[in-house]
Write an enzyme that holds these catalytic residues in place. Structure first.
Site, short mmCIF file in Angstrom:
data_model
loop_
_atom_site.label_atom_id
_atom_site.label_comp_id
_atom_site.label_asym_id
_atom_site.label_seq_id
_atom_site.Cartn_x
_atom_site.Cartn_y
_atom_site.Cartn_z
N TYR A 135 6.10 -10.84 -2.27
CA TYR A 135 5.30 -11.99 -2.70
C TYR A 135 6.15 -13.22 -3.01
O TYR A 135 5.61 -14.26 -3.38
CB TYR A 135 4.49 -11.62 -3.95
CG TYR A 135 3.23 -10.86 -3.63
CD1 TYR A 135 3.27 -9.59 -3.07
CD2 TYR A 135 1.98 -11.42 -3.88
CE1 TYR A 135 2.11 -8.89 -2.78
CE2 TYR A 135 0.80 -10.73 -3.59
CZ TYR A 135 0.88 -9.48 -3.03
OH TYR A 135 -0.28 -8.80 -2.74
N LYS A 187 9.19 3.21 -1.04
CA LYS A 187 9.40 3.63 0.35
C LYS A 187 10.92 3.67 0.57
O LYS A 187 11.47 2.99 1.44
CB LYS A 187 8.69 2.63 1.29
CG LYS A 187 8.63 3.04 2.75
CD LYS A 187 7.66 4.18 3.06
CE LYS A 187 7.76 4.58 4.52
NZ LYS A 187 6.95 5.77 4.83
N ASP A 220 3.23 6.34 1.12
CA ASP A 220 2.23 6.90 2.05
C ASP A 220 1.64 8.20 1.47
O ASP A 220 0.43 8.40 1.43
CB ASP A 220 2.80 7.10 3.46
CG ASP A 220 4.21 7.66 3.49
OD1 ASP A 220 4.80 7.89 2.41
OD2 ASP A 220 4.73 7.91 4.61
N ASP A 244 -0.50 -3.91 -5.05
CA ASP A 244 -1.73 -4.57 -4.60
C ASP A 244 -2.61 -3.59 -3.84
O ASP A 244 -3.80 -3.45 -4.11
CB ASP A 244 -1.36 -5.76 -3.70
CG ASP A 244 -2.60 -6.46 -3.15
OD1 ASP A 244 -3.53 -6.71 -3.94
OD2 ASP A 244 -2.64 -6.73 -1.93
N ASP A 248 -6.45 -1.29 -5.03
CA ASP A 248 -7.79 -1.37 -4.42
C ASP A 248 -8.28 0.04 -4.11
O ASP A 248 -9.46 0.36 -4.29
CB ASP A 248 -7.78 -2.21 -3.12
CG ASP A 248 -8.16 -3.68 -3.37
OD1 ASP A 248 -7.85 -4.19 -4.47
OD2 ASP A 248 -8.75 -4.30 -2.47
C1 IPM Z 1 -4.93 -9.31 -6.25
C2 IPM Z 1 -5.14 -10.21 -5.07
C3 IPM Z 1 -3.95 -11.18 -4.96
C4 IPM Z 1 -2.69 -10.33 -4.76
C5 IPM Z 1 -4.07 -12.23 -3.83
C6 IPM Z 1 -5.37 -12.97 -3.90
C7 IPM Z 1 -2.92 -13.18 -3.87
O1 IPM Z 1 -5.30 -9.47 -3.90
O2 IPM Z 1 -4.86 -9.83 -7.39
O3 IPM Z 1 -4.88 -8.09 -6.08
O4 IPM Z 1 -2.37 -9.96 -3.63
O5 IPM Z 1 -2.04 -10.06 -5.76
MN MN Z 2 -5.43 -7.33 -4.25
#
Ligand code: IPM
Ligand code: MN
Ligand code: NAD
Length: 348
Positions: A135, A187, A220, A244, A248
């Site tokens: 990032y 990794k 992985d 990140d 999710d």
């Molecule tokens: C998150 C989002 C952000 C990230 C993006 C929008 C920059 O996906 O907060 O998880 O990748 O950190």
């Molecule tokens: Mn995200």
């Protein structure tokens, strides 16, 4: 008085943040807690009108607050990355919020898509590095839009940056009542330079915490295990990019993006609290977005500000809304965004 800077942002951001503020106001009226809210108009509209993202002046104003409460940024009218990097990442980096704390916790059994897994199985915390890695923005493009185009995106890992987040994670395990184990997710078998550094820093710091079980997973295999055996994890420390992605996945294990919360923490400075989800342009403006992730972010903010008892009240109210199906459509309920906020507030 707790001074909160509010950045509603784009899409469903303002809709869910309004409910979070409503809940905090309800909490304040039924406790000793006191909040003042100041709004900052940052995001797509402001950018399209003025060309500004976050100015240095706004940042120095934000520095005076006890915490920042953010909705989401991102808008289909603006090229991807401009608002995300120019606002969200700039704030995380400028305020040196080097820890991104993302709990994965199943609050109501029926919401996990995993067969035979329950609340005791899905309960861990991801400590995501939040200021460097892939990032950092380092790299560039040469010969753009030609057949010879070259693009690089560099993964920056500093010993200092890696050590501080790993140390935070070990401390976190030590302080957490029900945790003994820290898993590093990397990794190292391919990213031997970058994740070799993570491995060395982790092994070295682990020696200072003999009571914490130091565990390792390749990323992985981690995604596989999160689905198959989520009960194996207590606290996980990982780099920015992997953090990140796996959060999710974690969000879905605990019932979806509508319930996933994120704290951008600077233990010595100003922290920022937000839902994990984005601006969801596909459902914006319809009063159907789930505000619970934003309300959980408000809860985490209250907790980090030092009010555990009050945070627990919000938690209980959220659990009740889930148990009684007082939820939005994504959770199987029939309420609107505002009705969920009203319901939680009424419980407080
Ligand atoms: C998150 C989002 C952000 C990230 C993006 C929008 C920059 O996906 O907060 O998880 O990748 O950190
Ligand atoms: Mn995200
Ligand atoms: P998203 O999280 O906005 O949406 C993904 C899916 O989940 C969509 O179908 C959406 O409708 C649904 N969803 C998300 N939040 C929900 C909620 N509270 N209630 C019900 N459903 C919900 O991710 P995306 O579509 O990949 O990104 C949209 C925009 O948001 C992009 O511009 C992206 O860069 C940005 N983004 C911002 C942040 C942030 O500011 N923290 C985080 C992620 C994405």
């Amino acid at each position: 008085m707790n001074k909160i800077a509010v950045i509603p942002g784009d899409g469903i951001g303002p809709e869910v943040i309004e409910e979070g503020v409503k809940v905090l106001e309800a909490l304040a009226s039924s406790s000793e807690l006191d909040f003042s809210f100041e709004y900052f108009n940052l995001g797509a509209d402001h950018y399209l009108e003025t060309g500004e993202l976050v100015t240095e002046e706004v940042k120095s104003e934000l520095a005076e607050f006890d915490a920042i409460y953010l909705g989401a940024v991102g808008d289909p009218r603006v090229e991807p990355g401009i608002l995300e990097k120019g606002i969200l990442l700039d704030l995380r980096f400028s305020f040196d919020q080097y820890v991104n704390l993302r709990p994965i916790k199943l609050l109501a059994e029926e919401f996990t898509p995993l067969k035979d897994k329950g609340a005791k199985d899905i309960d861990f915390v991801v400590v995501r590095e939040n200021t460097e890695g892939l990032y950092s923005g380092a790299g560039g493009v040469l010969k753009k839009n030609t057949p010879d185009e070259v693009a690089t995106q560099e993964m920056i890992n500093t010993r200092k940056g890696v050590e501080r987040v790993i140390r935070y994670a070990f401390e976190y395990v030590e302080q957490k009542e029900d945790a003994q184990k820290l898993t590093i997710c990397d990794k190292r078998n391919v990213l031997t330079h970058a994740h070799g550094l993570w491995q060395r820093a982790f092994d070295q710091i682990a020696e200072e915490y003999p009571d914490v079980e130091a565990d390792h997973m390749l990323v992985d295999a981690m995604t596989m295990k999160m689905v198959r055996n989520p009960e194996d994890f207590e606290v996980v420390v990982t780099c920015n990019m992997f953090g990140d992605i796996i959060t999710d996945l974690g969000a879905e294990l605990q019932g979806g993006m509508g319930l996933a919360v994120s704290g951008n923490i600077n233990p010595e400075g100003v922290s920022m609290f937000e839902p994990v989800h984005g601006s969801a342009p596909d459902i914006a403006g319809q009063n159907i977005a789930n505000p619970l992730a934003a309300i959980l972010a408000a809860e985490m903010m209250v907790e980090v500000l030092g009010y555990d008892e009050e945070a627990a009240k919000i938690d209980a109210a959220i659990k009740k809304s889930l148990a009684e199906n007082q939820t939005t459509a994504d959770m199987g309920g029939e309420l609107s965004t505002t009705e969920v906020g009203d319901y939680i507030s009424s419980l407080l």
